[in-house]
Design a protein around this motif. Structure first.
Motif, PDB file in Angstrom:
ATOM      1  N   GLY A  62      56.418  38.297  64.800  1.00  0.00           N
ATOM      2  CA  GLY A  62      55.345  39.297  64.774  1.00  0.00           C
ATOM      3  C   GLY A  62      54.102  38.744  65.445  1.00  0.00           C
ATOM      4  O   GLY A  62      53.981  37.526  65.638  1.00  0.00           O
ATOM      5  N   ASN A  63      53.169  39.650  65.831  1.00  0.00           N
ATOM      6  CA  ASN A  63      51.904  39.184  66.431  1.00  0.00           C
ATOM      7  C   ASN A  63      50.721  39.609  65.553  1.00  0.00           C
ATOM      8  O   ASN A  63      50.890  40.283  64.546  1.00  0.00           O
ATOM      9  CB  ASN A  63      51.753  39.701  67.870  1.00  0.00           C
ATOM     10  N   VAL A  64      49.552  39.234  65.987  1.00  0.00           N
ATOM     11  CA  VAL A  64      48.338  39.484  65.193  1.00  0.00           C
ATOM     12  C   VAL A  64      48.091  40.987  65.026  1.00  0.00           C
ATOM     13  O   VAL A  64      47.354  41.415  64.143  1.00  0.00           O
ATOM     14  CB  VAL A  64      47.125  38.800  65.866  1.00  0.00           C
ATOM     15  N   GLY A  66      50.324  43.028  64.108  1.00  0.00           N
ATOM     16  CA  GLY A  66      51.268  43.566  63.133  1.00  0.00           C
ATOM     17  C   GLY A  66      52.476  44.193  63.800  1.00  0.00           C
ATOM     18  O   GLY A  66      53.228  44.944  63.184  1.00  0.00           O
ATOM     19  N   GLU A  67      52.675  43.890  65.085  1.00  0.00           N
ATOM     20  CA  GLU A  67      53.826  44.428  65.840  1.00  0.00           C
ATOM     21  C   GLU A  67      54.967  43.422  65.859  1.00  0.00           C
ATOM     22  O   GLU A  67      54.737  42.204  65.835  1.00  0.00           O
ATOM     23  CB  GLU A  67      53.408  44.695  67.299  1.00  0.00           C
ATOM     24  N   VAL A  68      56.199  43.926  65.962  1.00  0.00           N
ATOM     25  CA  VAL A  68      57.355  43.051  66.216  1.00  0.00           C
ATOM     26  C   VAL A  68      57.328  42.723  67.700  1.00  0.00           C
ATOM     27  O   VAL A  68      57.256  43.617  68.549  1.00  0.00           O
ATOM     28  CB  VAL A  68      58.673  43.760  65.851  1.00  0.00           C
ATOM     29  N   SER A  95      44.765  36.788  74.661  1.00  0.00           N
ATOM     30  CA  SER A  95      45.928  37.648  74.886  1.00  0.00           C
ATOM     31  C   SER A  95      46.200  38.519  73.666  1.00  0.00           C
ATOM     32  O   SER A  95      45.954  38.081  72.523  1.00  0.00           O
ATOM     33  CB  SER A  95      47.168  36.784  75.156  1.00  0.00           C
ATOM     34  N   GLU A  96      46.765  39.685  73.908  1.00  0.00           N
ATOM     35  CA  GLU A  96      47.219  40.539  72.797  1.00  0.00           C
ATOM     36  C   GLU A  96      48.153  39.777  71.882  1.00  0.00           C
ATOM     37  O   GLU A  96      48.203  40.020  70.683  1.00  0.00           O
ATOM     38  CB  GLU A  96      47.944  41.775  73.346  1.00  0.00           C
ATOM     39  N   GLU A  97      48.903  38.827  72.498  1.00  0.00           N
ATOM     40  CA  GLU A  97      49.975  38.171  71.740  1.00  0.00           C
ATOM     41  C   GLU A  97      49.522  36.916  71.007  1.00  0.00           C
ATOM     42  O   GLU A  97      50.344  36.235  70.392  1.00  0.00           O
ATOM     43  CB  GLU A  97      51.146  37.851  72.672  1.00  0.00           C
ATOM     44  N   MET A  98      48.202  36.585  71.109  1.00  0.00           N
ATOM     45  CA  MET A  98      47.755  35.344  70.434  1.00  0.00           C
ATOM     46  C   MET A  98      46.512  35.635  69.610  1.00  0.00           C
ATOM     47  O   MET A  98      45.560  36.251  70.129  1.00  0.00           O
ATOM     48  CB  MET A  98      47.441  34.261  71.480  1.00  0.00           C
ATOM     49  N   LEU A 277      44.811  51.653  70.598  1.00  0.00           N
ATOM     50  CA  LEU A 277      44.694  50.767  71.755  1.00  0.00           C
ATOM     51  C   LEU A 277      43.583  49.741  71.557  1.00  0.00           C
ATOM     52  O   LEU A 277      42.608  49.982  70.835  1.00  0.00           O
ATOM     53  CB  LEU A 277      44.471  51.589  73.024  1.00  0.00           C
ATOM     54  N   ARG A 278      43.765  48.570  72.199  1.00  0.00           N
ATOM     55  CA  ARG A 278      42.842  47.454  72.003  1.00  0.00           C
ATOM     56  C   ARG A 278      41.742  47.524  73.049  1.00  0.00           C
ATOM     57  O   ARG A 278      41.990  47.723  74.253  1.00  0.00           O
ATOM     58  CB  ARG A 278      43.601  46.126  72.092  1.00  0.00           C
ATOM     59  N   LEU A 279      40.517  47.292  72.613  1.00  0.00           N
ATOM     60  CA  LEU A 279      39.347  47.424  73.486  1.00  0.00           C
ATOM     61  C   LEU A 279      39.344  46.381  74.611  1.00  0.00           C
ATOM     62  O   LEU A 279      39.175  46.720  75.788  1.00  0.00           O
ATOM     63  CB  LEU A 279      38.069  47.285  72.654  1.00  0.00           C
TER      64      LEU A 279
HETATM   65 MN    MN Z   1      52.141  45.140  71.696  1.00  0.00          MN
END
Ligand code: MN
Ligand code: AHG
Ligand code: MN
Ligand code: MN
Length: 336
Positions: A62-64, A66-68, A95-98, A277-279
């Motif tokens: 999972g990532n920060v 809350g997504e798989v 990054s979105e993933e970190m 969506l992320r700003l």
């Molecule tokens: Mn994502």
């Protein structure tokens, strides 16, 4: 093909010879943009292999957000870090993933933010996905890197763009002086300039939104979409078409290519979150491109690039594209 040995010579030449508001592009920014382009060239080839090299499916982590995470989310993230970390002009990346930013050994003051793989739900069904990036400048180059360095409004971006991995692999890029597009020639491994001075028509007949969330929207959005659906039989003087790809990068590429409006508004499913969506690495870079192409981008109340971030991964309600439609939505939100 790997990023380090197959540099995008034609893109490099473009960066070396172009002017932004009459000035040459700083060498450090050229270096960073070239590293991103080289990495996305590699990523384009990986994406095209899919199941053949075991890239599909979930990574089981999972990532920060809350997504798989999908395997390709992680591969894209790692490739981008590997591809840019040697840039002397880079101070750090996010990054979105970190959860946290990463300081790199560069002595420069550029900050790179990215959504390494946008549209992850489309990976396994062979629908266009992409990489979104935004570049800021560290305000205090001497101090050690910290998360607060990244919390600048979208107005501070020095560059933004995306690479969409679709039937063509196409990059859209702005440095604050218009929008250009390049398509990857897969025979030569070169991004070739295909469009400059990209413009979004102020009027449109096409809207993009995930209609399955309709019952959850705020009233101004519901009013706007219901009027689009009613077309000439209602308040509007034209009928509308609808699209929804569920990859922001592909939906925004369509808006930049033929106009339209893209919406992912706040809804009451998660009322405490301003939107999905992320700003910092989705809405801001896309808003920079859209404004530079003559469009507009709002959260209903404010222009997105005016928003002052307080968290690296904060979310925002997004409505962007053809100016006439955005202005109508702003009026509906202001209830005038
Ligand atoms: Mn994502
Ligand atoms: P990501 O894959 O980077 O997490 O972003 C997905 C986003 C965006 O690309 C797209 O517009 C939106 O999620 C689609 O959301 P729905 O699946 O809820 O329609
Ligand atoms: Mn995304
Ligand atoms: Mn993503």
């Amino acid at each position: 093909m790997n990023a380090s040995t197959n540099s995008n010579i034609q893109f490099k030449h473009y960066l070396e010879t172009s002017k932004v508001k009459g000035l040459a592009i700083p060498a450090g920014l050229q270096q960073l943009l070239l590293a991103v382009a080289d990495t996305c060239t590699t990523l384009s080839h990986e994406v095209a292999q899919g199941a053949l090299i075991g890239l599909l499916g979930s990574a089981g982590t999972g990532n920060v957000q809350g997504e798989v995470q999908q395997k390709l989310d992680i591969i894209a993230n790692d490739l981008l870090i590997e591809g840019v970390q040697a840039c002397k002009s880079l101070a750090g990346l996010a990054s979105e993933e970190m959860e946290l930013p990463v300081a790199v050994q560069g002595t420069g003051d550029y900050l790179l933010l990215f959504d390494p793989l946008d549209g992850s739900s489309n990976i396994d069904v062979n629908v266009s996905i992409g990489t979104i990036f935004s570049i800021l400048k560290k305000q205090d180059p001497t101090a050690p890197l910290q998360t607060a360095d990244f919390l600048l409004s979208g107005r501070h971006q020095v560059a933004a763009g995306y690479v969409v991995y679709g039937p063509q692999t196409t990059m859209a890029l702005t440095l604050g002086d218009g929008v250009v597009m390049f398509t990857l020639n897969k025979d030569t491994g070169q991004f070739v300039l295909i469009k400059h001075a990209v413009q979004i028509s102020p009027a449109t007949k096409e809207f993009a939104i995930n209609m399955s969330n309709m019952r959850h929207w705020a009233e101004p959005v519901r009013r706007y979409v219901e009027e689009c659906l009613a077309g000439v039989s209602g308040e509007r003087d034209k009928d509308f078409n609808m699209r929804w790809i569920a990859s922001m990068v592909a939906d925004v590429h369509r808006v930049l290519s033929r106009g339209g409006i893209f919406m992912y508004p706040w809804d009451q499913r998660e009322p405490h979150k301003p939107g999905k969506l992320r700003l910092m690495y989705e809405a801001n870079p896309m808003s920079f491109l859209v404004e530079q192409a003559g469009g507009a981008s709002t959260n209903g109340e404010q222009l997105i690039m005016d928003l002052q971030p307080s968290d690296l991964h904060e979310r925002v309600s997004v409505m962007l594209g053809s100016k006439d439609e955005i202005e109508r939505l702003q009026r509906y939100h202001a209830k005038v």
